[in-house]
Write a protein that holds these residues in place. Sequence first.
Motif, PDB file in Angstrom:
ATOM      1  N   ARG A   1       0.935  -1.231  -0.154  1.00 22.50           N
ATOM      2  CA  ARG A   1       0.055  -0.036   0.120  1.00 22.50           C
ATOM      3  C   ARG A   1       0.710   1.370  -0.086  1.00 22.50           C
ATOM      4  NH1 ARG A   1      -4.898   1.263   4.382  1.00 22.50           N
ATOM      5  NH2 ARG A   1      -5.426   3.156   3.411  1.00 22.50           N
ATOM      6  N   THR A   2       1.933   1.190   0.699  1.00 24.70           N
ATOM      7  CA  THR A   2       2.821   2.355   0.811  1.00 24.70           C
ATOM      8  C   THR A   2       3.549   2.529  -0.518  1.00 24.70           C
ATOM      9  OG1 THR A   2       3.383   2.131   3.144  1.00 24.70           O
ATOM     10  CG2 THR A   2       4.951   3.359   1.962  1.00 24.70           C
ATOM     11  N   ILE A   3       3.901   1.457  -1.266  1.00 17.44           N
ATOM     12  CA  ILE A   3       4.552   1.596  -2.360  1.00 17.44           C
ATOM     13  C   ILE A   3       3.655   2.039  -3.498  1.00 17.44           C
ATOM     14  CG2 ILE A   3       5.462   0.096  -4.499  1.00 17.44           C
ATOM     15  CD1 ILE A   3       6.851  -1.764  -2.207  1.00 17.44           C
ATOM     16  N   TYR A   4       2.480   1.626  -3.292  1.00 17.81           N
ATOM     17  CA  TYR A   4       1.204   2.165  -4.246  1.00 17.81           C
ATOM     18  C   TYR A   4       1.016   3.615  -3.899  1.00 17.81           C
ATOM     19  CZ  TYR A   4       1.104  -2.270  -6.677  1.00 17.81           C
ATOM     20  OH  TYR A   4       1.626  -3.394  -7.665  1.00 17.81           O
ATOM     21  N   ARG A   5       1.268   4.178  -3.161  1.00 18.01           N
ATOM     22  CA  ARG A   5       0.976   5.778  -2.600  1.00 18.01           C
ATOM     23  C   ARG A   5       1.988   6.346  -3.463  1.00 18.01           C
ATOM     24  NH1 ARG A   5       1.707   5.957   3.243  1.00 18.01           N
ATOM     25  NH2 ARG A   5      -0.021   4.440   3.410  1.00 18.01           N
ATOM     26  N   TYR A   6       3.241   6.101  -3.742  1.00 16.51           N
ATOM     27  CA  TYR A   6       4.205   6.595  -4.668  1.00 16.51           C
ATOM     28  C   TYR A   6       4.187   6.219  -6.001  1.00 16.51           C
ATOM     29  CZ  TYR A   6       6.025   8.094  -0.062  1.00 16.51           C
ATOM     30  OH  TYR A   6       6.296   8.714   1.054  1.00 16.51           O
ATOM     31  N   PHE A   7       3.647   4.996  -6.309  1.00 16.17           N
ATOM     32  CA  PHE A   7       3.643   4.370  -7.810  1.00 16.17           C
ATOM     33  C   PHE A   7       2.246   3.914  -8.068  1.00 16.17           C
ATOM     34  CE2 PHE A   7       8.144   4.631  -6.590  1.00 16.17           C
ATOM     35  CZ  PHE A   7       8.509   5.347  -7.529  1.00 16.17           C
ATOM     36  N   LYS A   8       1.693   3.969  -9.299  1.00 14.73           N
ATOM     37  CA  LYS A   8       0.214   3.677  -9.296  1.00 14.73           C
ATOM     38  C   LYS A   8       0.409   2.156  -9.852  1.00 14.73           C
ATOM     39  CE  LYS A   8      -1.326   8.170 -11.312  1.00 14.73           C
ATOM     40  NZ  LYS A   8      -1.534   8.768 -12.361  1.00 14.73           N
ATOM     41  N   SER A   9       1.731   1.640 -10.276  1.00 11.00           N
ATOM     42  CA  SER A   9       1.812   0.356 -10.763  1.00 11.00           C
ATOM     43  C   SER A   9       3.344  -0.247 -10.941  1.00 11.00           C
ATOM     44  CB  SER A   9       1.252   0.312 -12.599  1.00 11.00           C
ATOM     45  OG  SER A   9       2.200   1.095 -13.239  1.00 11.00           O
ATOM     46  N   LYS A  10       3.473  -1.320 -11.106  1.00  4.13           N
ATOM     47  CA  LYS A  10       4.780  -1.984 -11.395  1.00  4.13           C
ATOM     48  C   LYS A  10       5.654  -1.052 -12.398  1.00  4.13           C
ATOM     49  CE  LYS A  10       7.302  -6.173 -12.363  1.00  4.13           C
ATOM     50  NZ  LYS A  10       7.051  -7.689 -12.506  1.00  4.13           N
ATOM     51  N   GLU A  11       4.902  -0.976 -13.535  1.00  2.00           N
ATOM     52  CA  GLU A  11       5.283  -0.453 -14.605  1.00  2.00           C
ATOM     53  C   GLU A  11       5.953   1.061 -14.501  1.00  2.00           C
ATOM     54  OE1 GLU A  11       2.345  -2.105 -14.534  1.00  2.00           O
ATOM     55  OE2 GLU A  11       3.078  -3.695 -15.825  1.00  2.00           O
ATOM     56  N   GLU A  12       5.463   1.835 -13.542  1.00  2.00           N
ATOM     57  CA  GLU A  12       5.694   3.184 -13.320  1.00  2.00           C
ATOM     58  C   GLU A  12       6.850   3.164 -12.502  1.00  2.00           C
ATOM     59  OE1 GLU A  12       3.677   6.419 -10.995  1.00  2.00           O
ATOM     60  OE2 GLU A  12       2.486   6.082 -12.485  1.00  2.00           O
ATOM     61  N   ILE A  13       7.180   1.919 -11.571  1.00  2.00           N
ATOM     62  CA  ILE A  13       8.391   1.792 -11.119  1.00  2.00           C
ATOM     63  C   ILE A  13       9.477   1.640 -11.856  1.00  2.00           C
ATOM     64  CG2 ILE A  13       9.590   0.701  -9.093  1.00  2.00           C
ATOM     65  CD1 ILE A  13       6.785  -0.034  -8.131  1.00  2.00           C
ATOM     66  N   ILE A  14       9.250   0.676 -12.731  1.00  2.00           N
ATOM     67  CA  ILE A  14      10.186   0.276 -13.924  1.00  2.00           C
ATOM     68  C   ILE A  14      10.529   1.632 -14.705  1.00  2.00           C
ATOM     69  CG2 ILE A  14      10.522  -0.937 -16.097  1.00  2.00           C
ATOM     70  CD1 ILE A  14       8.795  -3.098 -14.924  1.00  2.00           C
ATOM     71  N   GLU A  15       9.616   2.459 -15.050  1.00  2.00           N
ATOM     72  CA  GLU A  15       9.916   3.666 -15.920  1.00  2.00           C
ATOM     73  C   GLU A  15      10.761   4.579 -14.851  1.00  2.00           C
ATOM     74  OE1 GLU A  15       6.566   5.854 -17.677  1.00  2.00           O
ATOM     75  OE2 GLU A  15       5.601   4.066 -17.887  1.00  2.00           O
ATOM     76  N   ALA A  16      10.629   4.532 -13.742  1.00  2.00           N
ATOM     77  CA  ALA A  16      11.534   5.577 -12.915  1.00  2.00           C
ATOM     78  C   ALA A  16      13.032   4.966 -12.984  1.00  2.00           C
ATOM     79  CB  ALA A  16      10.797   5.310 -11.310  1.00  2.00           C
ATOM     80  N   VAL A  17      13.145   3.424 -12.831  1.00  2.00           N
ATOM     81  CA  VAL A  17      14.456   3.017 -12.800  1.00  2.00           C
ATOM     82  C   VAL A  17      15.187   3.220 -14.047  1.00  2.00           C
ATOM     83  CG1 VAL A  17      15.450   0.728 -13.088  1.00  2.00           C
ATOM     84  CG2 VAL A  17      13.629   1.005 -11.046  1.00  2.00           C
ATOM     85  N   LEU A  18      14.230   3.094 -15.074  1.00  2.00           N
ATOM     86  CA  LEU A  18      14.652   3.409 -16.549  1.00  2.00           C
ATOM     87  C   LEU A  18      15.281   4.779 -16.496  1.00  2.00           C
ATOM     88  CD1 LEU A  18      12.897   1.623 -18.982  1.00  2.00           C
ATOM     89  CD2 LEU A  18      15.154   1.088 -18.363  1.00  2.00           C
ATOM     90  N   GLN A  19      14.597   5.800 -16.194  1.00  2.00           N
ATOM     91  CA  GLN A  19      14.688   7.190 -16.086  1.00  2.00           C
ATOM     92  C   GLN A  19      15.983   7.689 -15.311  1.00  2.00           C
ATOM     93  OE1 GLN A  19      13.027   9.417 -18.052  1.00  2.00           O
ATOM     94  NE2 GLN A  19      14.388  11.217 -17.420  1.00  2.00           N
ATOM     95  N   MET A  20      15.833   7.148 -14.205  1.00  2.00           N
ATOM     96  CA  MET A  20      17.400   7.334 -13.409  1.00  2.00           C
ATOM     97  C   MET A  20      18.485   6.837 -13.959  1.00  2.00           C
ATOM     98  SD  MET A  20      17.955   5.820  -9.542  1.00  2.00           S
ATOM     99  CE  MET A  20      18.131   3.999 -10.189  1.00  2.00           C
ATOM    100  N   THR A  21      18.500   5.657 -14.501  1.00  2.00           N
ATOM    101  CA  THR A  21      19.753   4.900 -15.281  1.00  2.00           C
ATOM    102  C   THR A  21      19.877   5.929 -16.351  1.00  2.00           C
ATOM    103  OG1 THR A  21      19.024   2.808 -14.470  1.00  2.00           O
ATOM    104  CG2 THR A  21      20.573   2.940 -16.227  1.00  2.00           C
ATOM    105  N   MET A  22      18.988   6.211 -17.207  1.00  2.00           N
ATOM    106  CA  MET A  22      19.365   6.888 -18.288  1.00  2.00           C
ATOM    107  C   MET A  22      19.774   8.367 -18.095  1.00  2.00           C
ATOM    108  SD  MET A  22      16.406   6.019 -21.287  1.00  2.00           S
ATOM    109  CE  MET A  22      14.755   6.397 -20.458  1.00  2.00           C
ATOM    110  N   LEU A  23      19.359   8.850 -16.792  1.00  2.00           N
ATOM    111  CA  LEU A  23      19.917  10.205 -16.580  1.00  2.00           C
ATOM    112  C   LEU A  23      21.329   9.955 -15.986  1.00  2.00           C
ATOM    113  CD1 LEU A  23      17.944  12.752 -16.044  1.00  2.00           C
ATOM    114  CD2 LEU A  23      18.152  12.465 -13.612  1.00  2.00           C
ATOM    115  N   GLU A  24      21.819   9.055 -15.368  1.00  2.00           N
ATOM    116  CA  GLU A  24      23.263   8.836 -14.923  1.00  2.00           C
ATOM    117  C   GLU A  24      23.961   8.706 -16.088  1.00  2.00           C
ATOM    118  OE1 GLU A  24      23.072   5.013 -12.786  1.00  2.00           O
ATOM    119  OE2 GLU A  24      22.066   6.067 -10.966  1.00  2.00           O
ATOM    120  N   ILE A  25      23.672   7.710 -17.042  1.00  2.00           N
ATOM    121  CA  ILE A  25      24.408   7.670 -18.326  1.00  2.00           C
ATOM    122  C   ILE A  25      24.536   8.965 -19.098  1.00  2.00           C
ATOM    123  CG2 ILE A  25      24.259   6.607 -20.724  1.00  2.00           C
ATOM    124  CD1 ILE A  25      23.118   4.150 -19.233  1.00  2.00           C
ATOM    125  N   GLU A  26      23.451   9.657 -19.116  1.00  2.00           N
ATOM    126  CA  GLU A  26      23.561  10.957 -19.906  1.00  2.00           C
ATOM    127  C   GLU A  26      24.442  12.095 -19.346  1.00  2.00           C
ATOM    128  OE1 GLU A  26      22.271  14.046 -22.648  1.00  2.00           O
ATOM    129  OE2 GLU A  26      21.790  11.880 -22.620  1.00  2.00           O
TER     130      GLU A  26
END
Length: 190
Positions: free
Chosen positions: A37-62
Amino acid sequence: MATRERIVLCFKKLSEERGFYGATVDELAARNNMSKRTIYRYFKSKEEIIEAVLQMTMLEIERGVLEILGSSENPIEKITGFVKFLSEKLRSFNPRIMGDLQRHYPEMWERVEKFRGEKIKYLAQIMVEGSKEGYFKEMNPTIVTASLLAAVRAVVNPTFILENNLTPEEAFKTIMHTFLYGIVAKDSLG
């Protein structure tokens, strides 16, 4: 550390072990000592968490790539730094993550492909700069970019990597070594 960031970092670590598809929100909650429930307070879905991981990784690389591009080093040192930096990033990258994106999250895989294409263009830009300064042979930048991008897409992809028992790092390093130094042994050049 903020809760949202903690969730993203924990999911990143979990996905490095299990892949994006195999990592579950239940396991993420257990590892973070929090409820789903706490996790879903910050993210609507698992896919949204995956997007956040990708965004973080791409930002580090950029950031890393732009730092290398902006350095005052010569083009050879920039390319060496570029390859070393990306190889280090790929070292901990589980090929299953790429496969999961391709298979289960195709829209996200398209974003990764677009991102890779943009970074390869940076590498081609260094090569063009180097050819103008006499470090590299003169070359058509359009052909250089297209051929390098095609090689990366053909070899640094989950199917090729898994079928040939490679790591993403090994695949990328080999492409870059071949691209920069060719396949002819030094002794064969006479």
